[in-house]
Design a protein around this motif. Sequence first.
Motif, PDB file in Angstrom:
ATOM      1  N   VAL A 126       0.862  -1.175   0.000  1.00 43.33           N
ATOM      2  CA  VAL A 126       0.000   0.000   0.000  1.00 43.33           C
ATOM      3  C   VAL A 126       0.901   1.227   0.000  1.00 43.33           C
ATOM      4  O   VAL A 126       1.741   1.391   0.884  1.00 43.33           O
ATOM      5  CB  VAL A 126      -0.936   0.031   1.233  1.00 43.33           C
ATOM      6  CG1 VAL A 126      -1.820   1.269   1.200  1.00 43.33           C
ATOM      7  CG2 VAL A 126      -1.785  -1.231   1.290  1.00 43.33           C
ATOM      8  N   LEU A 127       0.719   2.066  -1.003  1.00 45.94           N
ATOM      9  CA  LEU A 127       1.594   3.226  -1.186  1.00 45.94           C
ATOM     10  C   LEU A 127       0.811   4.527  -1.185  1.00 45.94           C
ATOM     11  O   LEU A 127      -0.312   4.582  -1.694  1.00 45.94           O
ATOM     12  CB  LEU A 127       2.319   3.137  -2.534  1.00 45.94           C
ATOM     13  CG  LEU A 127       3.090   1.872  -2.861  1.00 45.94           C
ATOM     14  CD1 LEU A 127       3.593   1.936  -4.294  1.00 45.94           C
ATOM     15  CD2 LEU A 127       4.226   1.667  -1.884  1.00 45.94           C
ATOM     16  N   THR A 128       1.425   5.578  -0.655  1.00 40.65           N
ATOM     17  CA  THR A 128       0.909   6.925  -0.859  1.00 40.65           C
ATOM     18  C   THR A 128       1.303   7.339  -2.274  1.00 40.65           C
ATOM     19  O   THR A 128       2.121   6.660  -2.921  1.00 40.65           O
ATOM     20  CB  THR A 128       1.528   7.909   0.149  1.00 40.65           C
ATOM     21  OG1 THR A 128       2.946   7.989  -0.114  1.00 40.65           O
ATOM     22  CG2 THR A 128       1.275   7.479   1.597  1.00 40.65           C
ATOM     23  N   LEU A 129       0.776   8.445  -2.742  1.00 40.80           N
ATOM     24  CA  LEU A 129       1.156   8.906  -4.080  1.00 40.80           C
ATOM     25  C   LEU A 129       2.639   9.279  -4.132  1.00 40.80           C
ATOM     26  O   LEU A 129       3.296   9.061  -5.155  1.00 40.80           O
ATOM     27  CB  LEU A 129       0.283  10.078  -4.515  1.00 40.80           C
ATOM     28  CG  LEU A 129      -1.176   9.723  -4.835  1.00 40.80           C
ATOM     29  CD1 LEU A 129      -1.958  10.973  -5.230  1.00 40.80           C
ATOM     30  CD2 LEU A 129      -1.260   8.674  -5.929  1.00 40.80           C
ATOM     31  N   THR A 130       3.175   9.802  -3.045  1.00 40.27           N
ATOM     32  CA  THR A 130       4.605  10.130  -2.994  1.00 40.27           C
ATOM     33  C   THR A 130       5.448   8.865  -3.087  1.00 40.27           C
ATOM     34  O   THR A 130       6.446   8.813  -3.817  1.00 40.27           O
ATOM     35  CB  THR A 130       4.936  10.903  -1.703  1.00 40.27           C
ATOM     36  OG1 THR A 130       4.147  12.106  -1.679  1.00 40.27           O
ATOM     37  CG2 THR A 130       6.406  11.267  -1.623  1.00 40.27           C
ATOM     38  N   GLU A 131       5.052   7.829  -2.357  1.00 38.33           N
ATOM     39  CA  GLU A 131       5.766   6.551  -2.434  1.00 38.33           C
ATOM     40  C   GLU A 131       5.620   5.931  -3.821  1.00 38.33           C
ATOM     41  O   GLU A 131       6.578   5.359  -4.349  1.00 38.33           O
ATOM     42  CB  GLU A 131       5.246   5.586  -1.369  1.00 38.33           C
ATOM     43  CG  GLU A 131       5.612   5.979   0.047  1.00 38.33           C
ATOM     44  CD  GLU A 131       4.873   5.174   1.092  1.00 38.33           C
ATOM     45  OE1 GLU A 131       5.448   4.992   2.188  1.00 38.33           O
ATOM     46  OE2 GLU A 131       3.724   4.737   0.838  1.00 38.33           O
ATOM     47  N   ALA A 132       4.447   6.057  -4.413  1.00 43.43           N
ATOM     48  CA  ALA A 132       4.232   5.516  -5.762  1.00 43.43           C
ATOM     49  C   ALA A 132       5.147   6.208  -6.771  1.00 43.43           C
ATOM     50  O   ALA A 132       5.696   5.566  -7.668  1.00 43.43           O
ATOM     51  CB  ALA A 132       2.772   5.660  -6.170  1.00 43.43           C
ATOM     52  N   ASP A 133       5.339   7.515  -6.610  1.00 40.68           N
ATOM     53  CA  ASP A 133       6.246   8.251  -7.487  1.00 40.68           C
ATOM     54  C   ASP A 133       7.677   7.727  -7.331  1.00 40.68           C
ATOM     55  O   ASP A 133       8.398   7.551  -8.327  1.00 40.68           O
ATOM     56  CB  ASP A 133       6.175   9.744  -7.176  1.00 40.68           C
ATOM     57  CG  ASP A 133       6.915  10.578  -8.197  1.00 40.68           C
ATOM     58  OD1 ASP A 133       6.733  10.356  -9.405  1.00 40.68           O
ATOM     59  OD2 ASP A 133       7.687  11.463  -7.773  1.00 40.68           O
ATOM     60  N   ALA A 134       8.086   7.458  -6.091  1.00 42.45           N
ATOM     61  CA  ALA A 134       9.417   6.891  -5.858  1.00 42.45           C
ATOM     62  C   ALA A 134       9.518   5.505  -6.487  1.00 42.45           C
ATOM     63  O   ALA A 134      10.550   5.145  -7.066  1.00 42.45           O
ATOM     64  CB  ALA A 134       9.713   6.830  -4.358  1.00 42.45           C
ATOM     65  N   TRP A 135       8.463   4.724  -6.400  1.00 40.98           N
ATOM     66  CA  TRP A 135       8.443   3.397  -7.035  1.00 40.98           C
ATOM     67  C   TRP A 135       8.637   3.530  -8.540  1.00 40.98           C
ATOM     68  O   TRP A 135       9.381   2.759  -9.139  1.00 40.98           O
ATOM     69  CB  TRP A 135       7.111   2.697  -6.748  1.00 40.98           C
ATOM     70  CG  TRP A 135       7.126   1.768  -5.593  1.00 40.98           C
ATOM     71  CD1 TRP A 135       7.252   2.081  -4.273  1.00 40.98           C
ATOM     72  CD2 TRP A 135       6.968   0.349  -5.653  1.00 40.98           C
ATOM     73  NE1 TRP A 135       7.188   0.944  -3.516  1.00 40.98           N
ATOM     74  CE2 TRP A 135       7.007  -0.132  -4.339  1.00 40.98           C
ATOM     75  CE3 TRP A 135       6.794  -0.545  -6.686  1.00 40.98           C
ATOM     76  CZ2 TRP A 135       6.887  -1.482  -4.029  1.00 40.98           C
ATOM     77  CZ3 TRP A 135       6.666  -1.890  -6.388  1.00 40.98           C
ATOM     78  CH2 TRP A 135       6.716  -2.349  -5.066  1.00 40.98           C
ATOM     79  N   LEU A 136       7.950   4.468  -9.159  1.00 37.08           N
ATOM     80  CA  LEU A 136       8.078   4.643 -10.608  1.00 37.08           C
ATOM     81  C   LEU A 136       9.526   4.956 -10.987  1.00 37.08           C
ATOM     82  O   LEU A 136      10.053   4.400 -11.954  1.00 37.08           O
ATOM     83  CB  LEU A 136       7.139   5.736 -11.107  1.00 37.08           C
ATOM     84  CG  LEU A 136       5.661   5.378 -11.097  1.00 37.08           C
ATOM     85  CD1 LEU A 136       4.799   6.610 -11.346  1.00 37.08           C
ATOM     86  CD2 LEU A 136       5.355   4.284 -12.112  1.00 37.08           C
ATOM     87  N   THR A 137      10.172   5.805 -10.220  1.00 40.95           N
ATOM     88  CA  THR A 137      11.576   6.136 -10.476  1.00 40.95           C
ATOM     89  C   THR A 137      12.457   4.914 -10.262  1.00 40.95           C
ATOM     90  O   THR A 137      13.310   4.590 -11.093  1.00 40.95           O
ATOM     91  CB  THR A 137      12.028   7.288  -9.555  1.00 40.95           C
ATOM     92  OG1 THR A 137      11.225   8.434  -9.829  1.00 40.95           O
ATOM     93  CG2 THR A 137      13.495   7.624  -9.759  1.00 40.95           C
ATOM     94  N   GLY A 138      12.261   4.223  -9.145  1.00 37.56           N
ATOM     95  CA  GLY A 138      13.073   3.047  -8.835  1.00 37.56           C
ATOM     96  C   GLY A 138      12.879   1.923  -9.834  1.00 37.56           C
ATOM     97  O   GLY A 138      13.846   1.264 -10.241  1.00 37.56           O
ATOM     98  N   LEU A 139      11.626   1.672 -10.227  1.00 35.36           N
ATOM     99  CA  LEU A 139      11.363   0.631 -11.227  1.00 35.36           C
ATOM    100  C   LEU A 139      12.014   0.983 -12.564  1.00 35.36           C
ATOM    101  O   LEU A 139      12.554   0.115 -13.252  1.00 35.36           O
ATOM    102  CB  LEU A 139       9.859   0.422 -11.424  1.00 35.36           C
ATOM    103  CG  LEU A 139       9.111  -0.277 -10.299  1.00 35.36           C
ATOM    104  CD1 LEU A 139       7.601  -0.246 -10.567  1.00 35.36           C
ATOM    105  CD2 LEU A 139       9.598  -1.710 -10.131  1.00 35.36           C
ATOM    106  N   ASN A 140      11.963   2.248 -12.919  1.00 36.69           N
ATOM    107  CA  ASN A 140      12.598   2.672 -14.166  1.00 36.69           C
ATOM    108  C   ASN A 140      14.101   2.418 -14.112  1.00 36.69           C
ATOM    109  O   ASN A 140      14.680   1.919 -15.079  1.00 36.69           O
ATOM    110  CB  ASN A 140      12.311   4.152 -14.441  1.00 36.69           C
ATOM    111  CG  ASN A 140      12.725   4.539 -15.830  1.00 36.69           C
ATOM    112  OD1 ASN A 140      12.255   3.980 -16.807  1.00 36.69           O
ATOM    113  ND2 ASN A 140      13.633   5.505 -15.921  1.00 36.69           N
TER     114      ASN A 140
END
Length: 189
Positions: A126-140
């Motif tokens: 479960v992610l906040t939008l801020t954490e989701a943004d970090a996930w997008l960067t990390g996954l990339n």
Amino acid sequence: MRTWTRKNSLGGVKVRSELDAREASVLRSLVGSVIGMLDARAAEAPQDALAELTGMRTGASNPPDDAVLARLLPEFHRPDPDEPAAGRADLNGALRSLHEPDILDEKRASGTVILNTVPERGGRVVLTLTEADAWLTGLNDVRLALGTTLGIDADTPEQLPSDDPRSTHLEVYHWLTWMQDSLLQAVAP
């Protein structure tokens, strides 16, 4: 992994999914490897007296020799090939020296968010939008690293022959691509 979903809650928007134990292990391993590479690059940064006095950090002025790190930390400027070499300033070196420490910090922080939010044995994420943004960067970053290692380019087929040693890794690459796309669609309004 299940498709990411977006839910409104009293605490704000949350993005949710679930990973099985194997998926969590693979993701944690890949992210940990990328963070390790970024840590090693940060450790190579030169130390100088002026930086210690002013508190301004400086990074390496030379691009990484490693192909994966070079993909994660590309040049800032591509010189005009028609410009004489003697007239070119080392703009890339100067920009890299100034900005690479912050870029490394951001990339490592994004990877750390993934490691902190993926249950070690799998389970609900479960992610906040801020954490989701970090996930997008990390996954990339993980996709770029894996794609560089595998030599993925526009001519790489969707599926490799089963006897190709890269075939299993290509499936992981496609899984990461799907995960990133699903998360992006859940985050987008």
